[in-house]
Motif scaffolding. Structure first.
Motif, PDB file in Angstrom:
ATOM      1  N   LYS A   1       0.833  -1.200   0.000  1.00 58.67           N
ATOM      2  CA  LYS A   1       0.000   0.000   0.000  1.00 58.67           C
ATOM      3  C   LYS A   1       0.865   1.246   0.000  1.00 58.67           C
ATOM      4  O   LYS A   1       2.032   1.209   0.381  1.00 58.67           O
ATOM      5  CB  LYS A   1      -0.927  -0.011   1.224  1.00 58.67           C
ATOM      6  CG  LYS A   1      -1.914  -1.165   1.188  1.00 58.67           C
ATOM      7  CD  LYS A   1      -2.823  -1.153   2.371  1.00 58.67           C
ATOM      8  CE  LYS A   1      -3.791  -2.327   2.287  1.00 58.67           C
ATOM      9  NZ  LYS A   1      -4.694  -2.352   3.427  1.00 58.67           N
ATOM     10  N   ARG A   2       0.275   2.368  -0.434  1.00 57.19           N
ATOM     11  CA  ARG A   2       0.970   3.648  -0.520  1.00 57.19           C
ATOM     12  C   ARG A   2       0.352   4.653   0.446  1.00 57.19           C
ATOM     13  O   ARG A   2      -0.851   4.618   0.706  1.00 57.19           O
ATOM     14  CB  ARG A   2       0.876   4.232  -1.940  1.00 57.19           C
ATOM     15  CG  ARG A   2       1.248   3.320  -3.066  1.00 57.19           C
ATOM     16  CD  ARG A   2       2.695   2.968  -3.183  1.00 57.19           C
ATOM     17  NE  ARG A   2       3.565   4.112  -3.353  1.00 57.19           N
ATOM     18  CZ  ARG A   2       4.873   4.062  -3.119  1.00 57.19           C
ATOM     19  NH1 ARG A   2       5.443   2.953  -2.722  1.00 57.19           N
ATOM     20  NH2 ARG A   2       5.617   5.127  -3.297  1.00 57.19           N
ATOM     21  N   ILE A   3       1.184   5.539   0.940  1.00 60.37           N
ATOM     22  CA  ILE A   3       0.729   6.671   1.737  1.00 60.37           C
ATOM     23  C   ILE A   3       1.046   7.916   0.919  1.00 60.37           C
ATOM     24  O   ILE A   3       2.165   8.075   0.427  1.00 60.37           O
ATOM     25  CB  ILE A   3       1.425   6.725   3.106  1.00 60.37           C
ATOM     26  CG1 ILE A   3       1.001   5.511   3.928  1.00 60.37           C
ATOM     27  CG2 ILE A   3       1.100   8.034   3.834  1.00 60.37           C
ATOM     28  CD1 ILE A   3       1.663   5.423   5.283  1.00 60.37           C
ATOM     29  N   TYR A   4       0.047   8.780   0.770  1.00 57.88           N
ATOM     30  CA  TYR A   4       0.176   9.982  -0.046  1.00 57.88           C
ATOM     31  C   TYR A   4       0.266  11.203   0.850  1.00 57.88           C
ATOM     32  O   TYR A   4      -0.341  11.244   1.923  1.00 57.88           O
ATOM     33  CB  TYR A   4      -1.033  10.116  -0.981  1.00 57.88           C
ATOM     34  CG  TYR A   4      -1.113   8.970  -1.957  1.00 57.88           C
ATOM     35  CD1 TYR A   4      -0.448   9.032  -3.174  1.00 57.88           C
ATOM     36  CD2 TYR A   4      -1.811   7.816  -1.649  1.00 57.88           C
ATOM     37  CE1 TYR A   4      -0.493   7.974  -4.070  1.00 57.88           C
ATOM     38  CE2 TYR A   4      -1.855   6.752  -2.534  1.00 57.88           C
ATOM     39  CZ  TYR A   4      -1.198   6.833  -3.736  1.00 57.88           C
ATOM     40  OH  TYR A   4      -1.224   5.783  -4.612  1.00 57.88           O
ATOM     41  N   ARG A   5       1.018  12.198   0.375  1.00 53.84           N
ATOM     42  CA  ARG A   5       1.097  13.466   1.086  1.00 53.84           C
ATOM     43  C   ARG A   5       1.369  14.573   0.079  1.00 53.84           C
ATOM     44  O   ARG A   5       1.869  14.333  -1.021  1.00 53.84           O
ATOM     45  CB  ARG A   5       2.160  13.434   2.168  1.00 53.84           C
ATOM     46  CG  ARG A   5       3.563  13.307   1.641  1.00 53.84           C
ATOM     47  CD  ARG A   5       4.542  13.222   2.779  1.00 53.84           C
ATOM     48  NE  ARG A   5       5.898  13.217   2.262  1.00 53.84           N
ATOM     49  CZ  ARG A   5       6.952  12.942   2.966  1.00 53.84           C
ATOM     50  NH1 ARG A   5       6.818  12.634   4.236  1.00 53.84           N
ATOM     51  NH2 ARG A   5       8.144  12.972   2.446  1.00 53.84           N
TER      52      ARG A   5
END
Length: 148
Positions: A81-85
């Protein structure tokens, strides 16, 4: 990141320069979710209540990343999974989004909390400072070894 020249088939209009990397309402709503609602994961955006389709969400996240507005990293809890900012370039959209929020709340009945609208109206600079501080702290926290 620096300033970019418009593509040869586009005008050099500043409004076009603003809209071109964002594209449509979906991209703006993703930026809104990152900026104001603390959503950072793909599933968070899907559950945001706007009814965005998965293919549209994936496409807009790719566009925002390729434009340097959003960046992502692997989720330490699940590398699939990816975490976006928001990047600093993405955070620079905050004043424009605040103006959109205020315009929408002035002319339409919205779900924006009245206290937030008052804060945006009365102390816009303070509100922007708090947003930047919050996002800077989140970005620093996400680069610590424990967050990886």
């Amino acid at each position: 990141m620096g300033r970019h020249l418009p593509s040869p088939d586009r005008s050099a209009c500043p409004i076009n320069a603003f809209l071109e990397p964002l594209g449509d309402r979906w991209a703006l709503l993703i930026v809104r979710d990152l900026l104001f609602k603390g959503r950072t994961r793909y599933g968070d955006f899907l559950e945001g209540g706007e009814g965005i389709a998965t293919n549209i969400l994936a496409s807009r996240l790719r566009r925002l990343e390729s434009s340097g507005i959003v960046e992502s990293r692997s989720d330490g809890a699940d590398a699939r999974k990816r975490i976006y900012r928001l990047t600093p370039k993405g955070l620079d959209l905050a004043p424009a989004l605040i103006e959109m929020v205020l315009w929408g709340a002035k002319h339409y009945q919205t779900a924006a909390p009245p206290a937030v609208i008052r804060k945006m109206t009365r102390d816009r600079e303070g509100f922007l400072l708090e947003l930047r501080k919050t996002h800077t702290l989140q970005n620093e926290d996400s680069t610590t070894p424990e967050a990886r």
